[in-house]
Design an enzyme around this catalytic site. Structure first.
Site, short mmCIF file in Angstrom:
data_model
loop_
_atom_site.label_atom_id
_atom_site.label_comp_id
_atom_site.label_asym_id
_atom_site.label_seq_id
_atom_site.Cartn_x
_atom_site.Cartn_y
_atom_site.Cartn_z
N TYR A 16 59.70 123.30 40.84
CA TYR A 16 61.16 123.18 40.93
C TYR A 16 61.58 121.71 40.92
CZ TYR A 16 65.75 122.99 43.11
OH TYR A 16 67.07 122.70 43.40
N GLY A 47 77.85 130.45 41.07
CA GLY A 47 77.00 130.10 42.20
C GLY A 47 77.80 129.53 43.37
#
Length: 256
Positions: free
Chosen positions: A153, A38
């Site tokens: 989230y 990432g």
């Protein structure tokens, strides 16, 4: 501009009031980076060139089972002095639909890592998010402010934080609006500007961009300097801005 609710920015890097008595070793022998594929993981691999870096496909932190914590068997993190967890589910809107997947990566995974790190004595570095807050504070959030997530989230990240904060030898780091090598808001705006598209962007979510390279440098500094264990808010500097402000700046710099 469209409306929305988002957390206010965190303060730039400053130490939390907890964990000051404990200090990490001055020289870590072996460092493991998880989630190296990432934006943050790539920057960490560059900032910590001697570390061993795994992406999610190579190392699944949620795959630890109870046998991994058998006192008679080696733990999954034995031999690692520092474990840096950059693996995360980062699709905020997608987490509302794929809640189990977001929870697995952002809550169950860090909980397994926290348990393993505590058992092995490894220093655990973990990345949180400003989405653990509800965005109603009139000032930048501090490390000891209570969490109040509004989204799936945010709830998954807050649950992961709760587990990680049980580890004494830990750095829990909260950045905002990360920009690095990979998909992010700035790249999206650049792509739209190149195609001549004028997007509608929220103007009531306020924060600071945090470059992944700066975030990785902050981690390297914490480890190198033997900073007190605890929670740290790490963001870019300068005055806070809205997403709409950032979009306008990108379009201006792109000449659109």
């Amino acid at each position: 501009m469209a409306g929305g609710t988002g957390p206010r920015p965190a303060d730039p890097v400053r130490p939390a009031p907890f964990g000051r008595a404990a200090r990490p070793p001055r020289c870590a022998v072996r460092t493991l980076i998880l989630g190296a594929g990432g934006q943050v993981g790539r920057a960490l691999a560059a900032a910590l060139p001697d570390a061993t870096a795994f992406d999610l496909a190579a190392f699944d932190s949620t795959a630890f089972d109870d046998t991994a914590f058998d006192d008679t068997a080696p733990g999954p993190l034995d031999g690692w002095d520092v474990v840096v967890n950059a693996a995360a589910w980062t699709d905020v809107d997608g987490a509302e639909v794929h809640r189990a997947d977001a929870w697995r990566t952002n809550a169950a995974g860090p909980a397994a890592l926290a348990r393993a790190a505590a058992a092995s004595g490894s220093v655990l570095v973990h990345f949180s998010s400003e989405y653990v807050f509800d965005g109603t504070s009139p000032r930048p959030y501090r490390e000891d402010d209570p969490v109040a997530p509004l989204s799936a989230y945010g709830a998954s990240k807050a649950a992961g934080d709760l587990a990680v904060r049980c580890v004494e030898r830990r750095y829990l780091i909260r950045p905002t609006w990360v920009v690095g090598e990979g998909r992010n808001f700035v790249r999206t705006m650049l792509g739209l500007a190149a195609r001549g598209i004028a997007p509608t962007v929220v103007d009531d979510q306020v924060g600071r961009l945090t470059f992944a390279t700066d975030l990785a440098a902050a981690v390297a500094t914490l480890l190198r300097d033997g900073a007190p264990f605890g929670d740290y808010h790490v963001t870019g500097g300068g005055p806070p801005a809205s997403w709409a402000d950032v979009a306008r700046a990108v379009y201006r710099l792109a000449g659109a």
